[in-house]
Structure formats: C-alpha cells, structure tokens
Write a protein that holds these residues in place. Structure first.
Motif, short mmCIF file in Angstrom:
data_model
loop_
_atom_site.label_atom_id
_atom_site.label_comp_id
_atom_site.label_asym_id
_atom_site.label_seq_id
_atom_site.Cartn_x
_atom_site.Cartn_y
_atom_site.Cartn_z
N ALA A 114 -11.02 2.88 -6.03
CA ALA A 114 -10.11 2.84 -4.91
C ALA A 114 -8.82 3.80 -4.87
O ALA A 114 -8.36 4.46 -3.96
N LEU A 115 -8.35 3.65 -6.04
CA LEU A 115 -6.95 4.63 -6.37
C LEU A 115 -7.26 5.93 -6.43
O LEU A 115 -6.58 6.80 -5.71
N LEU A 135 -5.85 -3.24 -8.12
CA LEU A 135 -6.24 -2.21 -7.59
C LEU A 135 -7.44 -1.46 -8.35
O LEU A 135 -7.23 -1.00 -9.53
N SER A 136 -8.69 -1.25 -8.11
CA SER A 136 -9.69 -0.67 -8.98
C SER A 136 -9.25 0.91 -9.31
O SER A 136 -8.87 1.60 -8.22
N TYR A 147 -4.05 -9.81 -7.99
CA TYR A 147 -4.92 -8.61 -7.38
C TYR A 147 -5.03 -7.32 -8.04
O TYR A 147 -3.61 -6.84 -7.89
N LEU A 181 0.90 -1.28 0.11
CA LEU A 181 0.10 -0.07 -0.19
C LEU A 181 0.74 1.50 -0.04
O LEU A 181 0.40 2.18 -0.66
N LEU A 208 -7.06 4.39 1.52
CA LEU A 208 -5.87 3.26 1.40
C LEU A 208 -4.85 3.54 2.64
O LEU A 208 -4.71 2.64 3.35
N GLY A 214 -10.68 -2.80 -2.18
CA GLY A 214 -10.96 -2.26 -3.57
C GLY A 214 -10.00 -2.98 -4.70
O GLY A 214 -10.00 -2.76 -5.52
N PHE A 215 -9.29 -3.99 -3.98
CA PHE A 215 -8.49 -4.85 -5.18
C PHE A 215 -9.52 -5.97 -5.63
O PHE A 215 -10.38 -6.36 -5.00
N ILE A 251 1.81 2.00 -3.58
CA ILE A 251 0.82 2.49 -4.31
C ILE A 251 0.81 4.01 -3.93
O ILE A 251 0.36 4.79 -4.78
N ARG A 264 0.10 -1.12 -8.70
CA ARG A 264 -1.35 -1.63 -8.31
C ARG A 264 -1.73 -3.26 -8.54
O ARG A 264 -2.85 -3.54 -8.50
N PHE A 269 -7.85 -7.60 0.99
CA PHE A 269 -7.68 -7.01 -0.31
C PHE A 269 -9.03 -6.78 -1.10
O PHE A 269 -9.20 -5.38 -1.62
#
Length: 388
Positions: A193-194, A189-190, A187, A129, A200, A169-170, A132, A142, A165
């Motif tokens: 979520a990003l 990340l959407s 996995y 995290l 996060l 949002g993964f 990211i 991601r 996860f």
C-alpha cells in the motif's frame, strides 16, 4: 378535507363494492404471478425487486396511490418506508465482496447518524493519510496505535472505520512497546500500500467527499385518462404525520371550536395556523391535467421545490425543450424559478394543477398556421395509461 378522507378510510369496515374491470383482471393476474415467483424464491419481498409491494392498507383498492415508496440507489429495489434502513444496510454489506473500500466508506457515512462525529472521525483519518503522504520515509506515521486516546474517541467509535483501514492496506499487528511489559495493537500500513501513494490519496478524497446513502423517493409516475374524478384524492396513511387517533382528536376539537375561532382569530393567527397545518404533511400527491385532459401523477416531498414538479413533467413530454407553465387552482401561475416548496404554496397533501404551453410558444405556433398537439406525452407513457 384530506384528513377527513383519511379518517373515513381508516374507519371503513368494508370496501365499497364495484364491478370488476379488465384493468382489475390484469392487475390481479400480475399480482398472482408475482406472488408465485416470490413463493419460488422464498422471499415475498426480495430486495432485488423494483416493483412496489402490493398495498396492505384496508380499502387500498380505492386509494389514489398505494403508499409512499422509495428506491434503493444501490440495487434499484422499491422499498416501503419501514424497509429503507434495513435494506440499504444489506446492500452496503453485500458491496464489501466487490469493492471493500467503497463499501466501508458508505458504511462510515451511512451507519453513523451523528454527522458531527462522522466529520471529526473522517478528518482525523485524512490527517493520518496526509502524514503518510508527506513523510513516506518516516515509519512512525505508518503505525497507528489502536488504544491511542484520539483513535478511540474519534475513530474506533464509528462503524466502518476498521473495515476502511483494512481495505486500504493497513494490517493489525501486535508490537512491543519500550519499557512496557506486554505488546500493544497497532494498525500498520503494508509495504504494498505504501508503494501506491496515489491510491491512498484517492481513497482519502473518496472518504472526505462521500455522503450518506439514502433511499430516494419513488415518484410512482402514472398516467390517467380524462376523468371527472381528477380533483378527488383518497390518500393512504403514509401521507400524514398524524396517526388515526390524532386525526380523530384533532377533528373533534376543531368541530367544537370552529365557530368561536372564526370570530376571535386575527388574520395573523389564521396565517400561523395555516403554516402549522402545512407542516403536518411529509409528502404530497400531485396531478397535472394536460391539454388533452389526461392526467400525469407523481409523489413528492412536501418540502420539495416547485422546480421538481417542472422537471417531472418535462421528463414525460415528447418535446421537452418547449417552455410551459403550471397553474394551480384559481389560475395561479407557479414559477419554476421561485424557490418555493409545495407546502409553502398550499399544494399539500394533494393538488390538481393545469398544464399550459408558454404564451409566446402558442403565438408562434398559431402564427405558423398550425395548432399545438393535444397529445404531448411520450408514447411509452401513453401505452400504460390507466382509468382513474
């Protein structure tokens, strides 16, 4: 003496006969109503109940306390020792419907018993995290390859990590790998979520700071009228680490060797044996005799500090700001500031202590021409007073 009492109780075939009292009638009526309610619900030990289950131990009507019970911090339910893990697991799984992030974090820290492995896994997730957060534009951070060796060894092996996860949002997707025939699972990340980096970061901090969900020991606070039985404790088997057979064997060996040991043991040997005796107990039942003779009773861990008893007593007082003292048998003062456990003070598996106002407080009260109140407990506690 406590072990002997426990042994006698375990060997007792028939409970002692005694005449019914009004208090017994009330308890029996309440138990009937609780049984009827449980029968309607179809669950005799519903997890939402915050009432201690009826004791099933033989001779339990004469016990000083029905057993050792715990409170689930998520539901407030009162649980037996053997129910703790299963009921907490149920409560955590039910929490997924309302807060999947918090539930998955609780699952990671509670369901996995190896704390070192949990720390390693949690630190690795935090590192993912962090990457990211520091490099939001770089796509490679991601994506997490599920079959990656680090992921498999540190994260996949822990219960709750996959749910975490997905909750933050993964999404699991199959992606093609260059120079490889088939796709691999990742996995990813959407985008939604990003777009919320603060969320996060907050989830990461929650994960790092979380602790296992543990049932707390129920104090089972009770207040009794003045009684000549104040120093008599008939404890349930929950208070002893020894089984009934171990108690029998130990008492037999002790009776055979008591005279020889009394002659041959040195002071150091006796002290070491006393320490071993103290470590046999996990819990202790403590009573505090108040100025009016009433008794305040509660259950504690044997390894808890004396300060816990001071806090327990203070919560029951009308004037909780006034300083007071607690005296053990023989008038020994127990200091709230000393970092001593009950088993180190010899207050296991049970003990009767005496409450006394601080000497300076008594002097001030008498100097003002008044006398200290003898009834010092909160009214709601006195309204539920029992006969010992």
């Amino acid at each position: 003496m406590a072990a002997a009492a426990a042994l006698a109780r375990l060997e007792q075939k028939q409970p002692r006969a005694r005449g019914p009292t009004s208090q017994d009638s009330i308890r029996n009526q309440v138990r009937k109503e609780l049984r009827a309610e449980a029968a309607v619900s179809g669950d005799p030990e519903a997890p939402g109940s915050n009432t201690a289950p009826e004791p099933k131990e033989e001779g339990s009507a004469h016990l000083a306390v029905p057993g050792v019970y715990f409170t689930c911090p998520l539901t407030g339910a009162i649980l037996r020792k053997d129910q703790r893990d299963a009921r907490i697991r149920e409560a955590i799984l039910m929490h997924f419907s309302t807060d999947p992030v918090a539930a998955s974090i609780m699952k990671i820290h509670t369901f996995n018993k190896d704390r070192d492995r949990v720390k390693l896994g949690v630190d690795t997730i935090a590192k993912y995290l962090d990457n990211i957060h520091l490099h939001p534009e770089e796509e490679k951070y991601r994506k997490i390859k599920v079959q990656n060796k680090v992921f498999q060894e540190r994260i996949h092996c822990l219960e709750g990590t996959h749910e975490f996860f997905e909750a933050i949002g993964f999404q699991k997707v199959l992606l093609p790998i260059p120079d490889q025939e088939g796709p691999e699972e990742f996995y990813v990340l959407s985008e939604a979520a990003l777009a919320q980096p603060q969320s996060l970061e907050r989830h990461k901090e929650q994960l790092l700071s979380a602790e296992p969900v543990r049932a707390t020991l129920a104090r089972q606070r009770r207040v009794f009228r003045p009684s000549t039985l104040a120093s008599q404790f008939d404890l349930p088997a929950d208070f002893f680490n020894l089984t009934a057979e171990e108690i029998k064997r130990e008492q037999r060996l002790r009776s055979e060797a008591v005279e020889r040991l009394s002659v041959l043991r040195t002071k150091a040997m006796r002290e070491r044996e006393e320490q071993r005796e103290m470590r046999k107990y996990t819990y202790t039942l403590l009573r505090v005799r108040l100025p009016d003779g009433c008794l305040l009773q509660g259950t504690f861990y044997a390894r808890e500090r004396v300060a816990a008893l001071y806090g327990f007593v203070r919560e029951a007082l009308q004037n909780d700001w006034l300083p007071f003292e607690l005296l053990a048998s023989g008038g020994q003062k127990l200091s709230e500031d000393e970092n001593l456990a009950f088993n180190e003070c010899g207050l296991v598996p049970s003990a009767l202590l005496t409450f006394s106002w601080d000497a300076a407080v008594l002097e001030d009260i008498r100097a003002a021409g008044t006398q200290p109140d003898t009834s010092i407990l909160k009214p709601e506690l006195l309204s539920a007073i029992e006969k010992l």
